[in-house]
Design a protein around this motif. Structure first.
Motif, PDB file in Angstrom:
ATOM      1  N   THR A  99      -2.216   8.998  12.953  1.00  0.00           N
ATOM      2  CA  THR A  99      -2.537   9.905  11.850  1.00  0.00           C
ATOM      3  C   THR A  99      -3.017   9.177  10.597  1.00  0.00           C
ATOM      4  N   MET A 100      -3.073   7.838  10.669  1.00  0.00           N
ATOM      5  CA  MET A 100      -3.576   7.089   9.510  1.00  0.00           C
ATOM      6  C   MET A 100      -5.096   7.182   9.447  1.00  0.00           C
ATOM      7  N   PRO A 101      -5.661   7.093   8.231  1.00  0.00           N
ATOM      8  CA  PRO A 101      -7.121   6.969   8.177  1.00  0.00           C
ATOM      9  C   PRO A 101      -7.519   5.641   8.815  1.00  0.00           C
TER      10      PRO A 101
ATOM     11  N   TYR B 189       0.884  -1.164   0.000  1.00  0.00           N
ATOM     12  CA  TYR B 189       0.000   0.000   0.000  1.00  0.00           C
ATOM     13  C   TYR B 189       0.917   1.207   0.000  1.00  0.00           C
ATOM     14  N   GLY B 190       0.909   1.996  -1.049  1.00  0.00           N
ATOM     15  CA  GLY B 190       1.883   3.076  -1.125  1.00  0.00           C
ATOM     16  C   GLY B 190       3.277   2.442  -1.079  1.00  0.00           C
ATOM     17  N   ASP B 191       4.106   2.921  -0.170  1.00  0.00           N
ATOM     18  CA  ASP B 191       5.458   2.384  -0.064  1.00  0.00           C
ATOM     19  C   ASP B 191       5.580   1.268   0.958  1.00  0.00           C
ATOM     20  N   VAL B 192       4.482   0.959   1.623  1.00  0.00           N
ATOM     21  CA  VAL B 192       4.562  -0.040   2.688  1.00  0.00           C
ATOM     22  C   VAL B 192       4.188  -1.409   2.157  1.00  0.00           C
TER      23      VAL B 192
ATOM     24  N   ASP C 103      -8.825  10.998  15.363  1.00  0.00           N
ATOM     25  CA  ASP C 103     -10.150  11.614  15.439  1.00  0.00           C
ATOM     26  C   ASP C 103     -11.179  10.622  15.969  1.00  0.00           C
TER      27      ASP C 103
ATOM     28  N   PRO D 182      -0.761  -0.881  12.848  1.00  0.00           N
ATOM     29  CA  PRO D 182       0.617  -0.638  13.258  1.00  0.00           C
ATOM     30  C   PRO D 182       0.700   0.409  14.370  1.00  0.00           C
ATOM     31  N   GLY D 183       1.616   0.225  15.295  1.00  0.00           N
ATOM     32  CA  GLY D 183       1.746   1.155  16.414  1.00  0.00           C
ATOM     33  C   GLY D 183       1.966   2.566  15.894  1.00  0.00           C
ATOM     34  N   GLY D 184       1.496   3.550  16.609  1.00  0.00           N
ATOM     35  CA  GLY D 184       1.686   4.922  16.137  1.00  0.00           C
ATOM     36  C   GLY D 184       0.887   5.223  14.890  1.00  0.00           C
ATOM     37  N   CYS D 185      -0.273   4.559  14.763  1.00  0.00           N
ATOM     38  CA  CYS D 185      -1.095   4.744  13.566  1.00  0.00           C
ATOM     39  C   CYS D 185      -2.030   5.937  13.694  1.00  0.00           C
TER      40      CYS D 185
ATOM     41  N   MET E 298     -12.209   9.422   8.694  1.00  0.00           N
ATOM     42  CA  MET E 298     -11.345  10.219   9.563  1.00  0.00           C
ATOM     43  C   MET E 298     -10.156   9.397  10.052  1.00  0.00           C
ATOM     44  N   THR E 299      -9.246  10.086  10.710  1.00  0.00           N
ATOM     45  CA  THR E 299      -8.053   9.395  11.181  1.00  0.00           C
ATOM     46  C   THR E 299      -8.363   8.565  12.431  1.00  0.00           C
TER      47      THR E 299
END
Ligand SMILES: Nc1ncnc2c1ncn2[C@@H]1O[C@H](COP(=O)(O)OP(=O)(O)OP(=O)(O)O)[C@@H](O)[C@H]1O
Ligand SMILES: [Mg+2]
Lengths: 316, 489
Positions: free
Chosen positions: B383-385, B12-15, B342, B378-381, B338-339
């Motif tokens: 800001t991800m949607p 997904y994208g670069d991941v 949120d 994933p941890g620290g997610c 939303m993220t």
């Protein structure tokens, strides 16, 4: 991996913003290179003033669109608040008359909001009805244009703060404060979330009808303010002004990437949309393109911009 | 037909989330794919379904290399997929959902509705779900029934591979039996069934072969006869789980929620119960017994028509310390656009302000802590949607939202649906921990083992009424089920 994801998202946002900024720069560059008049003081001041109406309406429209609604009545509100203010000037101090004009917009917005949120009516239908009702009221109030004599009436629309019109600064302030409202306050976040999933928001203990009503009220207030400023700038208030203004407002939101289904859109991007739209208008005017052709071209350009946006999003 | 994946990578994208997956499925086989939340199961399935083109690697059908360009392409080759997230259109009838445009026509081009309904009924019957009326609006059906419609839809035409992503997560009782019977029939007909599930007991019962996927790689391939649930859990989690359910606690006498003779017309009637501080109470019942409706009504999401103890609005319930984790995260748990941040902060926005503004720094910290505490991947997610999280992690995000509100009474409606075993154990432990700190918990579940293992007491509902109130230690799964179907002695 996490930092990775954050970075990708950021780069993507940056690319979209960059694409947007370059589009605007390109438009300006083309304008500057191909037209002798574009960079003149008169034209630039004009441009800044013309931006005000579209800008104010677009911000209000954005707030409503974020909830998943639409406000078709803004053009009529512009006419009504303008003519009401101009009519009141003879009897009331100018600031009071203007405040009443803006408040009339607040009132109309509130009524729209209550009908949509409390009575559950479709936004399109409600605001289509108020579009014609309010337009009618403007003509009922005065069939003929009203031109106040007092020069103080023109101040709001024509005063300059250095090189920049005061009205433009007001519009910018609305975007800045509005942007903070949408991203940093509970009410703003709730409005965005409602457009995404109203049921989830309701179950989170948030009063959905109240926030939806607030959104329409904000739109009404913006339209009321836009009407007063426009009347003051032109110096004459006409009951027929503002026809189809809602379309430019919606277009600005959509060019800025807002989703008409609600839940997605930002003040900054909408402001970008306003810039694009106003620049295109100005350019076509400078080239002396005939006005019907202007409409055709504008429509095509809007579609092109949205297509570019869409491919960007899908690829990301 | 046989299906072979070779070195499948997907990003997904670069991941990159699949790092070279090899997989073989033979005709007439039930191939189970198990793995922790976020391991990449659904991603693998989207590749098989043609919904996503693999970044690299190849797919062979009957030995021949094929390139699936679209879901339509896969469909035409007989590969049918039932996704983890429902795709039923609620505003259309079951028939319209099932036939999806392929309507029989009369002369003149109008749709022949009687014939359409007949075909839909036939499809439902052949799937073993004949109890569903094809004329009703799909949105009116329970989530379980919608899932069954979704499965029936996949069976139209020539099916050679059926891919099911957690089909059983929302099913229970006889619905589940019907699904298993269907899978066995398909197997006999030579269909390859790819089956993703977190319910290992059913995997052991159904599967011919099992593959374990972890962090985007197949780490084991085995068969039910050669492995055990404990071993599978260990492989998936990368750690051993000693005990699934925590030991029981002392409950106190302090009443936290008292519901008396509560009714809501057409849904449930005359329900009375109490929740005490420190108590975990299970609520079991078959689909349609009114459990979720009861929970929503107590929470104020729907008005009661009689009795007392329910709140008048969600806001009032929340102010009184209630929290409700609903059963359908997509419809009522998340704002998908939303993220994660949120979403998790949604119910606590007003409480955490600095003047008129949201205290963004504090919010970020609190949400971050909650993400760590629940192990949302994933941890620290933050800001991800939220839509980019795997299904199980989305479920955890909903839980996080309510835990952040610091509730005194926690109502959990199917909180472990789609959640992997290791995480379930974490959730049970956390609920236990909350109860130890004095929370009262109502745990609605269709999973009998869970409803007995994780609770002190079980309320059983049948056809809108409370049919039993049993001590979890002193009862059995059979007894609970007997109350639920009305055959208790
Ligand atoms: N649209 C997306 N954008 C970015 N990342 C995604 C997207 N969809 C999934 N992912 C990531 O890919 C990984 C694998 O997700 P996937 O949905 O395949 O997991 P899963 O094994 O099905 O988990 P679950 O048991 O929770 O359903 C996860 O880390 C997830 O966050
Ligand atoms: Mg999945």
């Amino acid at each position: 991996m996490t930092g990775h994801i954050a970075r990708i998202r950021m780069t993507r946002d940056v690319t979209v913003t960059a694409a947007f900024v370059s589009l605007i720069v390109l438009l300006v560059a083309v304008a500057a290179l191909t037209s002798d008049t574009f960079l003149t003081q008169t034209n630039l001041t004009n441009l800044l003033k013309q931006m005000v109406t579209t800008g104010l309406l677009a911000f209000g429209m954005l707030v409503v669109i974020l909830t998943g609604g639409i406000d078709l009545s803004v053009g009529s509100v512009v006419a009504f608040s303008g003519i009401l203010t101009a009519g009141l000037v003879s009897g009331l101090p100018i600031p009071v008359a203007m405040a009443v004009g803006v408040l009339s917009g607040v009132g109309f917005g509130l009524i729209n909001g209550v009908l949509v949120a409390r009575f559950g009516l479709a936004a399109f239908v409600v605001t289509l009805a108020s579009l014609t009702t309010i337009r009618g009221l403007a003509f009922v109030y005065s069939e003929v244009p009203i031109a106040p004599e007092d020069p103080a009436f023109f101040t709001l629309g024509s005063a300059m703060a250095g090189p920049i019109p005061v009205s433009t600064l007001i519009m910018l302030a609305v975007f800045v404060v509005g942007g903070v409202f949408l991203t940093r306050t509970p009410a703003g976040r709730s409005i965005v979330a409602i457009g995404g999933n109203a049921e989830t928001v309701r179950l989170a203990g948030i009063n959905v009808p109240r926030h939806v009503t607030l959104a329409y009220t904000i739109s009404g207030a913006c339209a009321g303010l836009a009407g007063v400023i426009l009347a003051s700038r032109v110096g004459i208030a006409q009951p027929s002004v503002g026809v189809a203004f809602e379309l430019d407002a919606i277009a600005a939101c959509v060019i800025g990437g807002a989703s008409l289904a609600g839940g997605r859109g930002s003040a900054r991007a909408t402001f970008g949309g306003v810039l694009v739209l106003v620049l295109i208008n100005n350019l076509l005017n400078l080239y002396g393109v005939q006005s019907f052709w202007q409409q055709v071209l504008k429509g095509l350009i809007i579609i092109a911009v949205i297509l570019v946006q869409r491919t960007n999003r899908v690829r990301g | 037909m046989s299906l072979e994946l070779r070195g499948v990578r997907q990003s997904y994208g670069d991941v990159e989330v699949l790092h070279g997956v090899d997989l073989t499925g033979r005709p007439g086989e039930v191939l189970a794919v198990v793995g922790a939340n976020g391991a990449g199961k659904s991603t693998l399935i989207r590749v098989l379904a043609g919904a996503q083109r693999m970044t690299s690697g190849e797919l062979r059908i009957d030995g021949e290399r094929v390139d699936l360009r679209s879901p339509h392409d896969a469909h035409a080759r007989g590969i049918r997929t039932v996704y983890q997230e429902l795709s039923i259109v609620g505003g259309l009838s079951v028939t319209e959902n099932l036939l999806m445009g392929a309507f029989p026509r009369r002369r003149g081009g109008l749709i022949d509705w009687p014939e359409a309904h007949r075909r839909a009924q036939e499809l439902l019957d052949s799937a073993g779900f004949g109890a569903i009326d094809p004329r009703v609006l799909a949105g009116r059906l329970s989530v379980a029934r919608q899932q069954m419609v979704e499965i029936a839809k996949a069976l139209a035409g020539e099916v050679r591979v059926l891919v099911l992503d957690e089909p059983s997560a929302v099913l229970a009782g006889s619905d589940l039996d019907a699904l298993f019977a269907l899978i066995r029939r398909l197997r006999e007909r030579g269909v390859l069934v790819v089956y993703v599930s977190h319910r290992l007991a059913e995997v052991m019962e159904l599967a011919d072969s099992i593959v374990v996927i972890k962090d985007g790689l197949i780490i084991a391939a085995t068969e039910p006869a050669r492995t055990s649930e404990t071993e599978l859990i260990g492989l998936m989690a990368g750690r051993r789980l000693e005990q699934i359910y925590p030991a029981r606690r002392e409950t106190t006498a302090e009443t936290r929620l008292a519901v008396s003779r509560l009714s809501r017309k057409g849904e449930f009637e005359d329900v009375s119960f109490e929740l005490r501080a420190g108590e975990i109470v299970g609520l079991f019942g078959l689909v349609g017994s009114g459990r979720s409706e009861l929970a929503r009504c107590v929470f104020g999401a729907e008005p009661a028509t009689g009795g007392s103890g329910a709140y008048r609005s969600p806001a009032e319930a929340i102010a009184a310390g209630l929290a409700l984790v609903t059963e359908d995260r997509k419809r009522s748990g998340l704002v998908l656009g939303m993220t994660v941040l949120d979403n998790i902060a949604l119910a606590t926005m007003r409480a955490n302000r600095r003047g008129p503004l949201i205290d963004t720094a504090g919010r970020k910290r609190r949400v971050g802590e909650m993400i760590d505490r629940l192990g949302i991947q994933p941890g620290g997610c933050a800001t991800m949607p939220v839509a980019a999280l795997s299904g199980g992690n989305q479920q955890k995000a909903v839980l996080a939202k309510w835990l952040l509100a610091g509730p005194r009474v926690l109502i959990l409606d199917e909180p472990t649906r789609g959640v992997d075993m290791a995480t379930r154990v974490d959730i049970y432990r956390m609920v236990d921990d909350l109860a130890r700190r004095g929370l009262a918990v109502l745990l609605i579940s269709s999973d009998l083992t869970e409803v007995l293992g994780a609770t002190d007491r079980v309320l059983v509902m049948r056809e809108g009424r409370l049919a039993g109130d049993l001590r979890s230690e002193a009862t059995t799964e059979d007894e609970v089920l007997a109350y639920a179907i009305g055959q208790a002695a």
